[in-house]
Design a protein around this motif. Structure first.
Motif, PDB file in Angstrom:
ATOM      1  N   LEU A   1       0.863  -1.181   0.000  1.00  0.00           N
ATOM      2  CA  LEU A   1       0.000   0.000   0.000  1.00  0.00           C
ATOM      3  C   LEU A   1       0.898   1.229   0.000  1.00  0.00           C
ATOM      4  CD1 LEU A   1      -2.920   1.145   0.304  1.00  0.00           C
ATOM      5  CD2 LEU A   1      -2.565   1.037   2.769  1.00  0.00           C
ATOM      6  N   ASP A   2       0.676   2.118  -0.957  1.00  0.00           N
ATOM      7  CA  ASP A   2       1.476   3.326  -1.062  1.00  0.00           C
ATOM      8  C   ASP A   2       0.571   4.483  -1.458  1.00  0.00           C
ATOM      9  OD1 ASP A   2       3.695   5.017  -1.150  1.00  0.00           O
ATOM     10  OD2 ASP A   2       4.210   4.450  -3.207  1.00  0.00           O
ATOM     11  N   ASN A   3       0.536   5.526  -0.632  1.00  0.00           N
ATOM     12  CA  ASN A   3      -0.274   6.711  -0.923  1.00  0.00           C
ATOM     13  C   ASN A   3      -1.741   6.374  -1.180  1.00  0.00           C
ATOM     14  OD1 ASN A   3       1.027   9.077  -0.525  1.00  0.00           O
ATOM     15  ND2 ASN A   3       1.605   9.384  -2.669  1.00  0.00           N
ATOM     16  N   GLY A   4      -2.288   5.424  -0.449  1.00  0.00           N
ATOM     17  CA  GLY A   4      -3.700   5.081  -0.580  1.00  0.00           C
ATOM     18  C   GLY A   4      -4.047   4.179  -1.748  1.00  0.00           C
ATOM     19  N   SER A   5      -3.021   3.621  -2.423  1.00  0.00           N
ATOM     20  CA  SER A   5      -3.261   2.720  -3.560  1.00  0.00           C
ATOM     21  C   SER A   5      -2.551   1.394  -3.339  1.00  0.00           C
ATOM     22  CB  SER A   5      -2.745   3.339  -4.863  1.00  0.00           C
ATOM     23  OG  SER A   5      -3.461   4.497  -5.178  1.00  0.00           O
ATOM     24  N   LEU A   6      -3.157   0.320  -3.856  1.00  0.00           N
ATOM     25  CA  LEU A   6      -2.530  -1.000  -3.785  1.00  0.00           C
ATOM     26  C   LEU A   6      -1.638  -1.216  -4.994  1.00  0.00           C
ATOM     27  CD1 LEU A   6      -5.063  -3.763  -2.654  1.00  0.00           C
ATOM     28  CD2 LEU A   6      -3.202  -2.745  -1.364  1.00  0.00           C
ATOM     29  N   TYR A   7      -0.501  -1.869  -4.734  1.00  0.00           N
ATOM     30  CA  TYR A   7       0.443  -2.228  -5.789  1.00  0.00           C
ATOM     31  C   TYR A   7       0.767  -3.699  -5.661  1.00  0.00           C
ATOM     32  CZ  TYR A   7       1.199   2.716  -6.659  1.00  0.00           C
ATOM     33  OH  TYR A   7       1.015   4.032  -6.982  1.00  0.00           O
ATOM     34  N   MET A   8       1.064  -4.332  -6.793  1.00  0.00           N
ATOM     35  CA  MET A   8       1.468  -5.729  -6.817  1.00  0.00           C
ATOM     36  C   MET A   8       2.826  -5.821  -7.494  1.00  0.00           C
ATOM     37  SD  MET A   8      -1.951  -7.865  -7.590  1.00  0.00           S
ATOM     38  CE  MET A   8      -3.150  -8.084  -6.291  1.00  0.00           C
ATOM     39  N   GLU A   9       3.679  -6.686  -6.925  1.00  0.00           N
ATOM     40  CA  GLU A   9       5.005  -6.887  -7.501  1.00  0.00           C
ATOM     41  C   GLU A   9       5.312  -8.373  -7.515  1.00  0.00           C
ATOM     42  OE1 GLU A   9       9.603  -5.338  -7.065  1.00  0.00           O
ATOM     43  OE2 GLU A   9       8.089  -4.592  -5.695  1.00  0.00           O
ATOM     44  N   PRO A  10       5.256  -8.991  -8.700  1.00  0.00           N
ATOM     45  CA  PRO A  10       5.543 -10.419  -8.801  1.00  0.00           C
ATOM     46  C   PRO A  10       7.044 -10.697  -8.692  1.00  0.00           C
ATOM     47  CG  PRO A  10       5.028  -9.523 -10.964  1.00  0.00           C
ATOM     48  CD  PRO A  10       4.840  -8.417  -9.973  1.00  0.00           C
ATOM     49  N   THR A  11       7.384 -11.911  -8.323  1.00  0.00           N
ATOM     50  CA  THR A  11       8.782 -12.340  -8.262  1.00  0.00           C
ATOM     51  C   THR A  11       9.451 -12.051  -9.603  1.00  0.00           C
ATOM     52  OG1 THR A  11       8.172 -14.123  -6.758  1.00  0.00           O
ATOM     53  CG2 THR A  11      10.295 -14.332  -7.883  1.00  0.00           C
ATOM     54  N   GLY A  12      10.543 -11.298  -9.564  1.00  0.00           N
ATOM     55  CA  GLY A  12      11.294 -11.005 -10.783  1.00  0.00           C
ATOM     56  C   GLY A  12      10.613 -10.049 -11.736  1.00  0.00           C
ATOM     57  N   GLY A  13       9.522  -9.415 -11.300  1.00  0.00           N
ATOM     58  CA  GLY A  13       8.772  -8.536 -12.188  1.00  0.00           C
ATOM     59  C   GLY A  13       8.734  -7.106 -11.705  1.00  0.00           C
ATOM     60  N   PHE A  14       7.964  -6.300 -12.394  1.00  0.00           N
ATOM     61  CA  PHE A  14       7.825  -4.885 -12.071  1.00  0.00           C
ATOM     62  C   PHE A  14       6.592  -4.653 -11.194  1.00  0.00           C
ATOM     63  CE2 PHE A  14      10.165  -4.960 -16.069  1.00  0.00           C
ATOM     64  CZ  PHE A  14      11.255  -4.171 -15.730  1.00  0.00           C
ATOM     65  N   LYS A  15       6.687  -3.677 -10.347  1.00  0.00           N
ATOM     66  CA  LYS A  15       5.592  -3.270  -9.470  1.00  0.00           C
ATOM     67  C   LYS A  15       4.564  -2.512 -10.311  1.00  0.00           C
ATOM     68  CE  LYS A  15       5.161  -0.704  -5.132  1.00  0.00           C
ATOM     69  NZ  LYS A  15       5.964   0.022  -4.132  1.00  0.00           N
ATOM     70  N   TYR A  16       3.282  -2.843 -10.126  1.00  0.00           N
ATOM     71  CA  TYR A  16       2.221  -2.156 -10.859  1.00  0.00           C
ATOM     72  C   TYR A  16       1.035  -1.879  -9.938  1.00  0.00           C
ATOM     73  CZ  TYR A  16       0.539  -6.965 -11.306  1.00  0.00           C
ATOM     74  OH  TYR A  16       0.137  -8.247 -11.040  1.00  0.00           O
ATOM     75  N   LYS A  17       0.291  -0.856 -10.294  1.00  0.00           N
ATOM     76  CA  LYS A  17      -0.852  -0.413  -9.499  1.00  0.00           C
ATOM     77  C   LYS A  17      -2.101  -1.194  -9.897  1.00  0.00           C
ATOM     78  CE  LYS A  17      -3.278   3.875  -8.302  1.00  0.00           C
ATOM     79  NZ  LYS A  17      -3.300   5.335  -8.523  1.00  0.00           N
TER      80      LYS A  17
END
Length: 107
Positions: A45-61
């Motif tokens: 959780l960053d600045n009121g938004s959820l983000y997902m970051e898969p193993t070896g991947g990029f973080k996305y909202k």
């Protein structure tokens, strides 16, 4: 503000509308979710938004469509969170096309 994301297919289009979800609810989803021993997705959780970051991947909202269903702002995936009888988040299912993969919450 309302964010609208469209997913285009050859015969149909899906329109997704982002809703507001409280930070308290979003905090329940923060954790690490495992698909296999070698692949997991960290939910933050960053600045009121959820983000997902898969193993070896990029973080996305991801944006809430309902209090328990979220959609990616970068690709066509949807994520539906599940809770147990105590109200604890135990997993989420990633929906991409006809493929549904269940990730278990480990932290």
């Amino acid at each position: 503000a309302i964010l609208v994301a469209r997913e285009y297919h050859s015969e149909q289009s899906d329109e997704r509308v982002q809703i507001d979800v409280s930070t308290d609810i979003l905090m329940d989803y923060v954790g690490v979710y495992v698909l296999t021993p070698d692949f997991s997705i960290a939910v933050t959780l960053d600045n009121g938004s959820l983000y997902m970051e898969p193993t070896g991947g990029f973080k996305y909202k991801v944006a809430p469509e309902t209090p328990t269903v979220f959609f990616s702002l970068t690709h066509s995936a949807r994520f539906s969170f599940q809770k147990n009888d105590k109200g604890e988040v135990i997993s989420f299912v990633e929906h991409v096309g006809r493929i549904n993969q269940k990730y278990m919450n480990v932290r």
